[in-house]
Design a protein around this motif. Sequence first.
Motif, PDB file in Angstrom:
ATOM      1  N   PRO A  94      -4.146   1.874  -4.121  1.00 22.91           N
ATOM      2  CA  PRO A  94      -4.463   1.862  -2.686  1.00 22.91           C
ATOM      3  C   PRO A  94      -5.620   0.950  -2.308  1.00 22.91           C
ATOM      4  CG  PRO A  94      -4.042   4.098  -3.425  1.00 22.91           C
ATOM      5  CD  PRO A  94      -4.094   3.234  -4.657  1.00 22.91           C
ATOM      6  N   SER A  95      -6.680   0.912  -3.116  1.00 20.14           N
ATOM      7  CA  SER A  95      -7.862   0.116  -2.757  1.00 20.14           C
ATOM      8  C   SER A  95      -7.572  -1.379  -2.744  1.00 20.14           C
ATOM      9  CB  SER A  95      -9.027   0.413  -3.709  1.00 20.14           C
ATOM     10  OG  SER A  95      -8.696   0.024  -5.026  1.00 20.14           O
ATOM     11  N   LYS A  96      -6.493  -1.805  -3.431  1.00 26.72           N
ATOM     12  CA  LYS A  96      -6.119  -3.216  -3.448  1.00 26.72           C
ATOM     13  C   LYS A  96      -5.063  -3.551  -2.404  1.00 26.72           C
ATOM     14  CE  LYS A  96      -8.862  -4.012  -6.923  1.00 26.72           C
ATOM     15  NZ  LYS A  96     -10.114  -4.782  -6.697  1.00 26.72           N
ATOM     16  N   HIS A  97      -4.623  -2.545  -1.672  1.00 28.75           N
ATOM     17  CA  HIS A  97      -3.606  -2.761  -0.646  1.00 28.75           C
ATOM     18  C   HIS A  97      -4.188  -3.627   0.468  1.00 28.75           C
ATOM     19  CE1 HIS A  97      -0.644  -1.897   2.525  1.00 28.75           C
ATOM     20  NE2 HIS A  97       0.167  -1.453   1.555  1.00 28.75           N
ATOM     21  N   GLU A  98      -3.374  -4.509   1.013  1.00 34.22           N
ATOM     22  CA  GLU A  98      -3.858  -5.454   2.022  1.00 34.22           C
ATOM     23  C   GLU A  98      -4.352  -4.737   3.297  1.00 34.22           C
ATOM     24  OE1 GLU A  98      -0.667  -7.994   3.141  1.00 34.22           O
ATOM     25  OE2 GLU A  98       0.697  -6.361   3.693  1.00 34.22           O
ATOM     26  N   SER A  99      -3.877  -3.523   3.539  1.00 31.01           N
ATOM     27  CA  SER A  99      -4.282  -2.784   4.751  1.00 31.01           C
ATOM     28  C   SER A  99      -5.291  -1.690   4.448  1.00 31.01           C
ATOM     29  CB  SER A  99      -3.048  -2.168   5.423  1.00 31.01           C
ATOM     30  OG  SER A  99      -2.124  -3.162   5.814  1.00 31.01           O
ATOM     31  N   PHE A 100      -5.888  -1.708   3.250  1.00 28.83           N
ATOM     32  CA  PHE A 100      -6.806  -0.628   2.878  1.00 28.83           C
ATOM     33  C   PHE A 100      -7.983  -0.539   3.837  1.00 28.83           C
ATOM     34  CE2 PHE A 100     -10.663   0.757   0.679  1.00 28.83           C
ATOM     35  CZ  PHE A 100     -10.269   2.023   0.257  1.00 28.83           C
ATOM     36  N   TRP A 101      -8.685  -1.666   4.051  1.00 28.64           N
ATOM     37  CA  TRP A 101      -9.881  -1.632   4.896  1.00 28.64           C
ATOM     38  C   TRP A 101      -9.528  -1.441   6.380  1.00 28.64           C
ATOM     39  CZ3 TRP A 101     -14.177  -0.381   2.905  1.00 28.64           C
ATOM     40  CH2 TRP A 101     -14.473  -0.726   1.573  1.00 28.64           C
ATOM     41  N   LYS A 102      -8.360  -1.901   6.744  1.00 28.15           N
ATOM     42  CA  LYS A 102      -7.885  -1.626   8.119  1.00 28.15           C
ATOM     43  C   LYS A 102      -7.725  -0.120   8.330  1.00 28.15           C
ATOM     44  CE  LYS A 102      -3.903  -2.344  11.181  1.00 28.15           C
ATOM     45  NZ  LYS A 102      -2.561  -2.967  11.318  1.00 28.15           N
ATOM     46  N   LEU A 103      -7.165   0.550   7.321  1.00 28.46           N
ATOM     47  CA  LEU A 103      -6.969   2.001   7.418  1.00 28.46           C
ATOM     48  C   LEU A 103      -8.309   2.722   7.489  1.00 28.46           C
ATOM     49  CD1 LEU A 103      -5.294   4.598   7.269  1.00 28.46           C
ATOM     50  CD2 LEU A 103      -5.275   4.359   4.774  1.00 28.46           C
ATOM     51  N   VAL A 104      -9.247   2.348   6.622  1.00 24.72           N
ATOM     52  CA  VAL A 104     -10.556   3.006   6.616  1.00 24.72           C
ATOM     53  C   VAL A 104     -11.259   2.802   7.960  1.00 24.72           C
ATOM     54  CG1 VAL A 104     -12.809   3.115   5.503  1.00 24.72           C
ATOM     55  CG2 VAL A 104     -10.764   2.741   4.113  1.00 24.72           C
ATOM     56  N   THR A 105     -11.158   1.592   8.482  1.00 20.53           N
ATOM     57  CA  THR A 105     -11.800   1.290   9.769  1.00 20.53           C
ATOM     58  C   THR A 105     -11.228   2.136  10.899  1.00 20.53           C
ATOM     59  OG1 THR A 105     -12.199  -0.995   9.051  1.00 20.53           O
ATOM     60  CG2 THR A 105     -12.321  -0.547  11.418  1.00 20.53           C
ATOM     61  N   ILE A 106      -9.900   2.251  10.935  1.00 20.55           N
ATOM     62  CA  ILE A 106      -9.261   3.042  11.999  1.00 20.55           C
ATOM     63  C   ILE A 106      -9.640   4.514  11.868  1.00 20.55           C
ATOM     64  CG2 ILE A 106      -7.052   3.824  12.928  1.00 20.55           C
ATOM     65  CD1 ILE A 106      -5.872   1.113  12.209  1.00 20.55           C
ATOM     66  N   LEU A 107      -9.720   5.002  10.635  1.00 16.73           N
ATOM     67  CA  LEU A 107     -10.112   6.401  10.432  1.00 16.73           C
ATOM     68  C   LEU A 107     -11.522   6.652  10.957  1.00 16.73           C
ATOM     69  CD1 LEU A 107      -8.684   7.024   6.834  1.00 16.73           C
ATOM     70  CD2 LEU A 107      -7.836   8.009   8.980  1.00 16.73           C
ATOM     71  N   VAL A 108     -12.410   5.709  10.719  1.00 17.02           N
ATOM     72  CA  VAL A 108     -13.779   5.852  11.217  1.00 17.02           C
ATOM     73  C   VAL A 108     -13.797   5.762  12.740  1.00 17.02           C
ATOM     74  CG1 VAL A 108     -16.089   4.817  11.240  1.00 17.02           C
ATOM     75  CG2 VAL A 108     -14.819   4.984   9.084  1.00 17.02           C
TER      76      VAL A 108
END
Length: 562
Positions: A94-108
Motif C-alpha cells: 500500500p505505501s508504494k501505491h501511486e494513490s497512497f499519499w492522496k488517500l492519507v491527505t483526503i483522510l486528514v
Amino acid sequence: MNPMESLWASRELKKNYLENPEKLIATKDPTSGRQFSTQISILSAVELIWNLCEILFIEVAPAGPLLLHLLDWVRLHVCEVDSLSADVLGSENPSKHESFWKLVTILVLQGRLDEARQMLSKEADANPTSVGMCRILGDLMRTMPILSPGNTQTLTELELKWQHWHEECERHLQDGTFASSPHLESLCKIMLGDEAALLEQKEHLSNWYHFLVTRLLYSHPTVKPIDLHFYAQSSLDLFLGGESSPEPLDNILMAAFEFDIHQVIKECSLTLSNWWFVAHLTDLLDHCKLLQSHNLYFGSNMREFLLLEYASGLFAHHSLWQLGVDYFDYCPELGRVSLELHIERIPLSTEQKALKVLRICEQRQMTEQVRSICKILAMKAVRNNRLGSALSWSIRAKDAAFATLVSDRFLRDYCERGCFSDLDLIDNLGPAMMLSDRLTFLGKYREFHRLYGEKRFVDAASLLLSLMTSQIAPRSFWMTLLTDALPLLEQKQVIFSAEQTYELMRCLEDVASGSGRPAHGEPDARQLQDDDIETTKVEMLRLALARNLARAIVKEGSLEGS
C-alpha cells in the motif's frame, strides 16, 4: 413512502451507481446514460441539502457538537475515499501505491485521523527513515482534542487543550521535524489550518463546503452556530477565488448556513425540477414548529401550499396520480376541494382505473363524484350493450332515470329474445329494486317467471295481475303480460278467479283499444303483418279468458252451493 424512506432509497440508488459506474456505461444508449447521471446528481444534491437542514434547523447543535455533525455530513457526501481506500489497501504494498499519499491527505482533510494514522504506520513499516516522523505526526493526530459525544469537558477546557495542541503542531513545523518529507510536512500544515495549504488541496477537497468544514476543524473547532454564515461566505469566496460564480446549489447551502429557512425553500423551488423536495422539507420543518413566522409569505399555510402543488403535479402523471390522493388528504384546508377537482379530470380509460377512482371517492364519501363516475360507466356499458353492467352502475349511482332507461332496454331485449340476460343480477336486486318503478317491475316480472318455473301458478297469476292493475307495468308491455297469462288460463285447474278474469278482460280491452294504427300515412306491409299478429293474439286471449271465466264461475258456484 415517507420523506426519510424516499431519501434512504435515493441514497442507496446513488451509492449503487457511484460504486458501480459500469452500470451507467452499460445502459442501452448514451441518452439513458446521461439521464441516469443527471438523476444521480439531483439525488446527491437533494440529500446534501436535506441533511444540512436536519443539522442546522432540527438538531440545532450547539458549538462543539455542531462541528461533529458537519464532519459526518461531509463524510457522507464525499464518499469516493472509500473506494480509493479499498484500492490502496488491496494492493501488495500500500505505501508504494501511486494513490497512497492522496488517500492519507483526503483522510486528514475529512478528519478521519485514526484511519490516517493506520496508513502512516504502513509507511513507517515500509520506509525505516520515516519512522520517527510518522510516529510524531501520528501522535499529533491521536492527541488532537475533539469534543466527542459523552465527553463532559466544557468548551473552555476544549479550547485551552486545542490551543496547546495547536502550538505543539506549530513548534514541530518550525523546528523542521518533517522537513525531509514534503508529504508529512503538508499534512502538518493542513492540521494547523493553514489556508494556503488547504487551498493547495482543492482537487482533493472537491467543493467549498468540504473546504469550510476542514477549515473549521483545524482552525475553529468550537465555532458557534451564529458565526457559521461568516465562515461559510469567506470559505466560498476563498475556494472560488473569483474564478467562477456560485452555482444554485451554493446559494441554497449558503442560505442554510445563514439559518434563513424561507430563502432555502425559495431557492430550492426555483432550482429543483419539481416540488417533491420543497414539499417534504417544508412538511418536516412545519412538524418541528419552525415555519409559523414564514407562512405570511404565501398568505396561507406554506406547508399546505407546497403539498398541494406537488400533489397536483402527481395527478398529471398517468401512474402516480394515486399518490397525489394521499398528499391531498394531508391538506386540511384545501385538500378535499382540490382532490374533488382533480378526480373529475381523470380520464376513465379502463374499468379497472375507474374502479380505483371510485374506491377512492367512496372511502372519502365524495357522493357527487361517485354518482358521476357510476353514470359515466353505466353509459359506456349501455353503448357496448352490456346491460347487466349498466344496470349495476346505475344502481350504484342511485340514478333512478338511468335505471329506468336500462330496465326498458332489458324488457325490450326480453321481447326480442324471449329470455333475460344477467339473471343473477336481476334475481339479487334486493332493496335496489325500489330505485325506480321500472326497475321494480323488472324485478317483479323476473319473480313471476321464477314462480311459474316452480309451478306455483296461483302466486304467479296473482303477481302478474297486480303488475297490471297497480300501474307498475308500462302499457307497452301489457300485451306481453297478457300473453304470459295464456299458459295459466289453459291449465287444467282454474288459476284465475272470476274477478281476476274480469280484470284481465278489462286490461285486454284497454290494450286492444289503444293499439290502432296512426291516423296519418299508409301502413306498410310489415305494419299490416304486425297488426294481424296483434289481432290474432287479442282473439286468442279473448277466447281463453271467456273459457276461463266460464270455468271459474262454475267452480265458484259449486263451492257456494256446497
